[in-house]
Scaffold this motif. Sequence first.
Motif, PDB file in Angstrom:
ATOM      1  N   MET A 583      62.840 -22.452  12.334  1.00  0.00           N
ATOM      2  CA  MET A 583      64.313 -22.405  12.411  1.00  0.00           C
ATOM      3  C   MET A 583      64.829 -23.800  12.484  1.00  0.00           C
ATOM      4  SD  MET A 583      66.315 -20.504  15.339  1.00  0.00           S
ATOM      5  CE  MET A 583      65.653 -21.569  16.854  1.00  0.00           C
ATOM      6  N   SER A 584      65.887 -23.953  11.657  1.00  0.00           N
ATOM      7  CA  SER A 584      66.620 -25.289  11.506  1.00  0.00           C
ATOM      8  C   SER A 584      67.176 -25.701  12.882  1.00  0.00           C
ATOM      9  CB  SER A 584      67.618 -25.389  10.452  1.00  0.00           C
ATOM     10  OG  SER A 584      68.401 -26.552  10.346  1.00  0.00           O
ATOM     11  N   CYS A 585      67.017 -27.085  13.268  1.00  0.00           N
ATOM     12  CA  CYS A 585      67.654 -27.518  14.478  1.00  0.00           C
ATOM     13  C   CYS A 585      69.268 -27.388  14.248  1.00  0.00           C
ATOM     14  CB  CYS A 585      67.322 -28.858  14.896  1.00  0.00           C
ATOM     15  SG  CYS A 585      67.889 -30.076  13.500  1.00  0.00           S
ATOM     16  N   ASP A 586      69.717 -27.119  13.177  1.00  0.00           N
ATOM     17  CA  ASP A 586      71.292 -26.990  13.178  1.00  0.00           C
ATOM     18  C   ASP A 586      71.741 -25.608  12.994  1.00  0.00           C
ATOM     19  OD1 ASP A 586      71.513 -29.773  13.112  1.00  0.00           O
ATOM     20  OD2 ASP A 586      71.056 -29.691  10.714  1.00  0.00           O
ATOM     21  N   THR A 587      70.921 -24.606  12.968  1.00  0.00           N
ATOM     22  CA  THR A 587      71.428 -23.237  13.130  1.00  0.00           C
ATOM     23  C   THR A 587      71.623 -22.816  14.435  1.00  0.00           C
ATOM     24  OG1 THR A 587      68.989 -22.365  12.872  1.00  0.00           O
ATOM     25  CG2 THR A 587      70.151 -22.934  10.786  1.00  0.00           C
ATOM     26  N   PHE A 588      72.439 -23.258  14.978  1.00  0.00           N
ATOM     27  CA  PHE A 588      73.099 -22.821  16.343  1.00  0.00           C
ATOM     28  C   PHE A 588      74.377 -22.599  16.357  1.00  0.00           C
ATOM     29  CE2 PHE A 588      72.776 -27.375  16.857  1.00  0.00           C
ATOM     30  CZ  PHE A 588      73.830 -27.730  17.519  1.00  0.00           C
ATOM     31  N   SER A 601      69.101 -16.777   7.852  1.00  0.00           N
ATOM     32  CA  SER A 601      69.182 -15.619   6.998  1.00  0.00           C
ATOM     33  C   SER A 601      70.062 -14.341   7.497  1.00  0.00           C
ATOM     34  CB  SER A 601      67.997 -15.165   6.736  1.00  0.00           C
ATOM     35  OG  SER A 601      67.182 -14.409   7.706  1.00  0.00           O
ATOM     36  N   TRP A 602      70.454 -14.478   8.998  1.00  0.00           N
ATOM     37  CA  TRP A 602      71.151 -13.432   9.453  1.00  0.00           C
ATOM     38  C   TRP A 602      72.678 -13.436   9.053  1.00  0.00           C
ATOM     39  CZ3 TRP A 602      69.489 -13.485  15.388  1.00  0.00           C
ATOM     40  CH2 TRP A 602      68.008 -13.230  15.338  1.00  0.00           C
ATOM     41  N   THR A 603      73.354 -12.429   8.986  1.00  0.00           N
ATOM     42  CA  THR A 603      74.740 -12.275   8.683  1.00  0.00           C
ATOM     43  C   THR A 603      75.423 -12.471   9.928  1.00  0.00           C
ATOM     44  OG1 THR A 603      74.727  -9.876   9.092  1.00  0.00           O
ATOM     45  CG2 THR A 603      74.477 -10.857   6.793  1.00  0.00           C
ATOM     46  N   VAL A 604      76.736 -13.116   9.938  1.00  0.00           N
ATOM     47  CA  VAL A 604      77.527 -13.618  11.067  1.00  0.00           C
ATOM     48  C   VAL A 604      78.902 -13.135  10.899  1.00  0.00           C
ATOM     49  CG1 VAL A 604      78.410 -15.616  12.427  1.00  0.00           C
ATOM     50  CG2 VAL A 604      76.249 -15.819  11.204  1.00  0.00           C
ATOM     51  N   ASP A 605      79.468 -12.520  12.346  1.00  0.00           N
ATOM     52  CA  ASP A 605      80.928 -12.051  12.217  1.00  0.00           C
ATOM     53  C   ASP A 605      81.442 -12.568  13.314  1.00  0.00           C
ATOM     54  OD1 ASP A 605      83.107 -10.711  12.557  1.00  0.00           O
ATOM     55  OD2 ASP A 605      82.145  -8.806  12.728  1.00  0.00           O
ATOM     56  N   TYR A 614      75.379 -11.628  15.494  1.00  0.00           N
ATOM     57  CA  TYR A 614      74.497 -12.041  14.306  1.00  0.00           C
ATOM     58  C   TYR A 614      73.689 -10.901  14.202  1.00  0.00           C
ATOM     59  CZ  TYR A 614      76.228 -16.776  15.748  1.00  0.00           C
ATOM     60  OH  TYR A 614      77.196 -17.745  15.748  1.00  0.00           O
ATOM     61  N   GLU A 615      73.172 -10.560  12.979  1.00  0.00           N
ATOM     62  CA  GLU A 615      72.591  -9.365  12.654  1.00  0.00           C
ATOM     63  C   GLU A 615      71.469  -9.894  11.462  1.00  0.00           C
ATOM     64  OE1 GLU A 615      74.466  -5.640  11.515  1.00  0.00           O
ATOM     65  OE2 GLU A 615      75.555  -5.580  13.398  1.00  0.00           O
ATOM     66  N   GLY A 616      70.048  -9.528  11.828  1.00  0.00           N
ATOM     67  CA  GLY A 616      68.998  -9.881  10.974  1.00  0.00           C
ATOM     68  C   GLY A 616      68.279  -8.509  10.705  1.00  0.00           C
ATOM     69  N   ASP A 617      67.023  -8.574  10.041  1.00  0.00           N
ATOM     70  CA  ASP A 617      66.185  -7.462   9.869  1.00  0.00           C
ATOM     71  C   ASP A 617      65.732  -6.955  11.105  1.00  0.00           C
ATOM     72  OD1 ASP A 617      64.536  -5.594   8.655  1.00  0.00           O
ATOM     73  OD2 ASP A 617      63.108  -6.929   8.078  1.00  0.00           O
ATOM     74  N   GLY A 618      66.217  -5.921  11.807  1.00  0.00           N
ATOM     75  CA  GLY A 618      65.896  -5.226  12.923  1.00  0.00           C
ATOM     76  C   GLY A 618      66.448  -5.753  14.320  1.00  0.00           C
TER      77      GLY A 618
END
Length: 719
Positions: A583-588, A601-605, A614-618
């Motif tokens: 996980m990138s240190c900037d993905t927050f 890789s998650w989708t964001v609303d 945030y929604e990912g696979d499962g």
Amino acid sequence: MFCPNCGKNVEDGSRFCGECGAVMEPAQPEAPVGQETLIVPELPVTELPNDAAMDQATIVVPELTDATTVAPVGEEKKKNKTSLLIGLIAGGAVLLIALTVLICWLVFGGSNDSNSDHADTTTTTTTTVEQAPIPDDAPTAEERRSQLKSYTLSGLTFYLSEDFEETMRAEEIVTFDAPELSSVLTAWIYCGTVEEFEQDAGELPTDSASFAKWLSQQEPDGDYEIALGERYGVHYVTQTDGSKMVVIGCYMKDGYYWVVEIESHPAIEATIDYATLAQIDPSFQPPKQDEVTEQEVSVNGLHLRLDSSFTVGELDGQSASYINDHMSLYVRQCLMSELGGVTTSEEFAKAYLEQRSPEDYEALDLGNVGDFYYVLMTDYEGWTTLTGLYVYEGWGWQVIGDTRDFENQGQALIDFMSSGWVVKEELPALEVKPQNVEFNGLTAELPGSYKEIYRDDEYVFMSGEMEVYIFTGKVSALDRVYTSAKEMAQDEQEMYKAYWDNADYYELGGVSCLLLWDSTEENSTKTAYGYYMTGNVWWLIEVKNNSKVDNNVMLSIASSGTYEEEEPPTTNKELAIRQRPDMSCDTFADYYGLKVFYDPSWTVDTTWGPTGDYEGDGIAMYSYAFTLADKNVADAVEFAWQLAEEYSPQWQYCEVGLADGVPYVILADDEVEYAMVIGTYSDGTNCWEIDIHCYDGDKLDQAIWFATAGVVEGGANET
């Protein structure tokens, strides 16, 4: 015009192709090259009406005008065995031909009645090619062969353009394609005995002329016009359907046949040329049917006597397989110590028999031929397997045989398996050096005889004198979060005491180990564990074998692991990133003072607030902020217990845990197929929660990672 050999454009009137040197056949106004006249045989009738008389049919083999404009035929080129040879072998075709002949006789010859309606519409697609005159300057067969590349298959030498490449060879079938002319020409070569045709009626062909005639009388798989011809003294069959041409050159000697089959899209003269240029080796003698000779096979010192019907299936330095129509044999060399320390064939067979489950087999028996012992097993699907072992000076050979026809082949299988002997000079040295096995950051030292036979993201499984497994995982994913490997080992020691007579704890070279075994059983399984831990990662080396193996050997392997110590994290941010190295240190996202990490890789609303959904696979993630006063709690731990008490009545499973200083709550259904993981945080005034909804039980570890990966700005989480 274009060269019939290579397809290149050649200036009109040239006698030779400037590209490949092939002799060009000049155009003949009266009888053009690539065009042959077909003579329709007379129908067996006494008299035909004038309007039913059949004209001579002419088959035109068109000249290839431009290879780049030929439309690919696609699936038809591979033809799915639509070639004449494959269709004609079917026995039912003979019956259809006989029926056709009967109908023709009834219509044309069975009656002199003037009513001849059927006679006007019934024709035959089988004709005879009348050989066109060959120009004086045309190349002879030998000259033509000299311009082409030769191939040999079971006594037949055939000739094709250099453009062709061999694409498949299986026993007596060879396939060729011309990559540069892939939409134009394809060649297949077959050979075998005439008896293979299994003809239901009539006599089998005895020479190439009768062979070609017999082929032409079979029912083709498609709407084709079929014709007979002869070139270079070779009889051939053509079939055309308007889009392609198939030419089958027929060769026969002493009941053995060869077929050179060429397909072209569209038809070109070289199709007939290639199919009729083959030569039978005058010295070729077809193999005598049912003649079986003995052959000797060897696998690193073990020799077996098999009949000549066996062919090699697989072969490497220490194992080999042999197969024929009735059975297969597999021979594997191994160290005797890998087989549990057995020293004789009888010991192996008895031990092997004890390991089989009677419920899985219709029959289980022990047999022997002198000092050679084997286990006979028949499953419920009709397969019979014999397994035996040779042992000689520290080496062993497993011999495994399978057959579905044990009633007729069983004795032969036993004879083959028991025919072995060992040649001492061929045995390799028994020097076995240690080896280092690395798995997910842990290195274990194993004997050199061990071979890796399984590996995935969870463990490595190896087989040798003992079975060795290596497991790894996150400390935060365990039922209880441990602070050291020793604590983990001693906790499991208390658990194992309820199941084993002996659950002994050892410390070897700073590694915490357990040895588990039952003293009441003579050959019970014995297990040694070595425990390792650094930071948030744990490893376990598990060694299993029977009680004959020395305890120190097992414990030495369990304690052989080494790993690189991990520096402890200095900040909560570093801790969060370590939990998800990918996980990138900037993905927050910053949610009112709480940094919430997520997978990029998650989708964001962001509709519902700063962090959004945030929604990912499962997995789905949500965040909420409060004050400690609003929730009436003192810190993040008390907040976690409050959530557990509030939600637990609605769930079958509830657990409160601590992962790297962050409290969390797991709420799940009975099967843990759906779970919610809540991580709680506080800074002395405010509190936050990260809710992870886990829709896949296999992703529960990830849910815990994300729920506890948050970072409170301004300092560590209060616990």
